[in-house]
Design a protein around this motif. Sequence first.
Motif, PDB file in Angstrom:
ATOM      1  N   LEU A  77       0.849  -1.190   0.000  1.00 54.00           N
ATOM      2  CA  LEU A  77       0.000   0.000   0.000  1.00 54.00           C
ATOM      3  C   LEU A  77       0.887   1.244   0.000  1.00 54.00           C
ATOM      4  O   LEU A  77       1.929   1.279   0.660  1.00 54.00           O
ATOM      5  CB  LEU A  77      -0.906  -0.004   1.231  1.00 54.00           C
ATOM      6  CG  LEU A  77      -1.949  -1.123   1.261  1.00 54.00           C
ATOM      7  CD1 LEU A  77      -2.631  -1.177   2.619  1.00 54.00           C
ATOM      8  CD2 LEU A  77      -2.978  -0.945   0.160  1.00 54.00           C
ATOM      9  N   PRO A  78       0.481   2.298  -0.717  1.00 54.66           N
ATOM     10  CA  PRO A  78       1.344   3.479  -0.858  1.00 54.66           C
ATOM     11  C   PRO A  78       1.294   4.395   0.358  1.00 54.66           C
ATOM     12  O   PRO A  78       0.292   4.450   1.084  1.00 54.66           O
ATOM     13  CB  PRO A  78       0.752   4.190  -2.076  1.00 54.66           C
ATOM     14  CG  PRO A  78      -0.695   3.829  -2.028  1.00 54.66           C
ATOM     15  CD  PRO A  78      -0.742   2.404  -1.538  1.00 54.66           C
ATOM     16  N   LEU A  79       2.390   5.120   0.563  1.00 52.45           N
ATOM     17  CA  LEU A  79       2.395   6.238   1.503  1.00 52.45           C
ATOM     18  C   LEU A  79       2.044   7.490   0.709  1.00 52.45           C
ATOM     19  O   LEU A  79       2.673   7.793  -0.308  1.00 52.45           O
ATOM     20  CB  LEU A  79       3.761   6.379   2.171  1.00 52.45           C
ATOM     21  CG  LEU A  79       4.134   5.262   3.151  1.00 52.45           C
ATOM     22  CD1 LEU A  79       5.548   5.461   3.675  1.00 52.45           C
ATOM     23  CD2 LEU A  79       3.140   5.200   4.312  1.00 52.45           C
ATOM     24  N   LEU A  80       1.052   8.205   1.175  1.00 49.88           N
ATOM     25  CA  LEU A  80       0.512   9.347   0.446  1.00 49.88           C
ATOM     26  C   LEU A  80       1.264  10.636   0.758  1.00 49.88           C
ATOM     27  O   LEU A  80       1.836  10.777   1.848  1.00 49.88           O
ATOM     28  CB  LEU A  80      -0.965   9.532   0.814  1.00 49.88           C
ATOM     29  CG  LEU A  80      -1.884   8.329   0.557  1.00 49.88           C
ATOM     30  CD1 LEU A  80      -3.260   8.585   1.151  1.00 49.88           C
ATOM     31  CD2 LEU A  80      -1.985   8.039  -0.942  1.00 49.88           C
ATOM     32  N   ASP A  81       1.256  11.566  -0.185  1.00 44.10           N
ATOM     33  CA  ASP A  81       1.753  12.912   0.094  1.00 44.10           C
ATOM     34  C   ASP A  81       0.851  13.552   1.148  1.00 44.10           C
ATOM     35  O   ASP A  81      -0.346  13.237   1.234  1.00 44.10           O
ATOM     36  CB  ASP A  81       1.745  13.761  -1.177  1.00 44.10           C
ATOM     37  CG  ASP A  81       2.807  13.321  -2.174  1.00 44.10           C
ATOM     38  OD1 ASP A  81       3.781  12.679  -1.756  1.00 44.10           O
ATOM     39  OD2 ASP A  81       2.636  13.619  -3.374  1.00 44.10           O
ATOM     40  N   TYR A  82       1.419  14.477   1.916  1.00 44.78           N
ATOM     41  CA  TYR A  82       0.634  15.055   3.006  1.00 44.78           C
ATOM     42  C   TYR A  82       1.221  16.390   3.450  1.00 44.78           C
ATOM     43  O   TYR A  82       2.353  16.750   3.105  1.00 44.78           O
ATOM     44  CB  TYR A  82       0.608  14.098   4.210  1.00 44.78           C
ATOM     45  CG  TYR A  82       1.962  13.873   4.859  1.00 44.78           C
ATOM     46  CD1 TYR A  82       2.366  14.623   5.966  1.00 44.78           C
ATOM     47  CD2 TYR A  82       2.848  12.919   4.358  1.00 44.78           C
ATOM     48  CE1 TYR A  82       3.603  14.431   6.553  1.00 44.78           C
ATOM     49  CE2 TYR A  82       4.095  12.722   4.935  1.00 44.78           C
ATOM     50  CZ  TYR A  82       4.472  13.474   6.035  1.00 44.78           C
ATOM     51  OH  TYR A  82       5.694  13.287   6.619  1.00 44.78           O
ATOM     52  N   ARG A  83       0.435  17.140   4.201  1.00 41.27           N
ATOM     53  CA  ARG A  83       0.872  18.325   4.931  1.00 41.27           C
ATOM     54  C   ARG A  83       0.680  18.060   6.414  1.00 41.27           C
ATOM     55  O   ARG A  83      -0.235  17.341   6.804  1.00 41.27           O
ATOM     56  CB  ARG A  83       0.042  19.557   4.532  1.00 41.27           C
ATOM     57  CG  ARG A  83       0.330  20.111   3.149  1.00 41.27           C
ATOM     58  CD  ARG A  83       1.700  20.780   3.030  1.00 41.27           C
ATOM     59  NE  ARG A  83       1.955  21.746   4.083  1.00 41.27           N
ATOM     60  CZ  ARG A  83       1.594  23.028   4.045  1.00 41.27           C
ATOM     61  NH1 ARG A  83       0.907  23.503   3.013  1.00 41.27           N
ATOM     62  NH2 ARG A  83       1.892  23.855   5.040  1.00 41.27           N
TER      63      ARG A  83
END
Length: 218
Positions: A6-12
């Motif tokens: 499962l991917p790690l998502l971009d985030y703030r």
Amino acid sequence: MKAAALPLLDYRVRKPKNSDQSPQILFLLHGYGSHEEDLFGFAEYLPAHFLIISLRAPLSLPFGGYAWYSINFNETQDKWSDTGEAIEAQKIILHNIDYHCKQFGLDNQKVNLLGFSQGAILSWAMGLSHPEKIDRLIALSGYINEDIFTFAEKNLSNLRCFTSHGMQDATLPIAWAQEGIKTLQAHGMNIKLHEYPAGHGVAPENFSDLLKWLNENP
């Protein structure tokens, strides 16, 4: 065959402003066609003890923005959601929740979800299927889609919820949200829908009521 990771998502991220209180982690899930910067605009107004992480959905859209799952249209412009992608999106979000909780040493506590529109639909699905993981659930301009989750057999009474909808919402009709509230009440939950004279968005009065609710439910 080994399943794909499962991917790690971009985030703030906004770290807690107040070190006097134990941090609580709040995840923001944006709507269809938006991105992680959208709801992150709320961050400066939310309680100081929150560690806030705004996630970007995994699917890129051809006209810009991102989606948690596809919305398809037929020749008469009827639309329907991709159920398989919506179920997979929940797995991806839960994977990212676990990752960030571990990174910040908060994996021994429940988390909070705030979702708008498509993000609210997924927040409902995850909160109602995994109440052992979710403390507060904030669903703005969404509805309960029973095709993408199964209600937990556990008691849902400890799940604290704030949900709101615009009475002039032409994107997701308020009747869909109202039907969901009836379903929750049938499951024994004490919950109300906050309704506002607005369209598909978060009116100032709505946000003010949300902040009041957060402060009254620390």
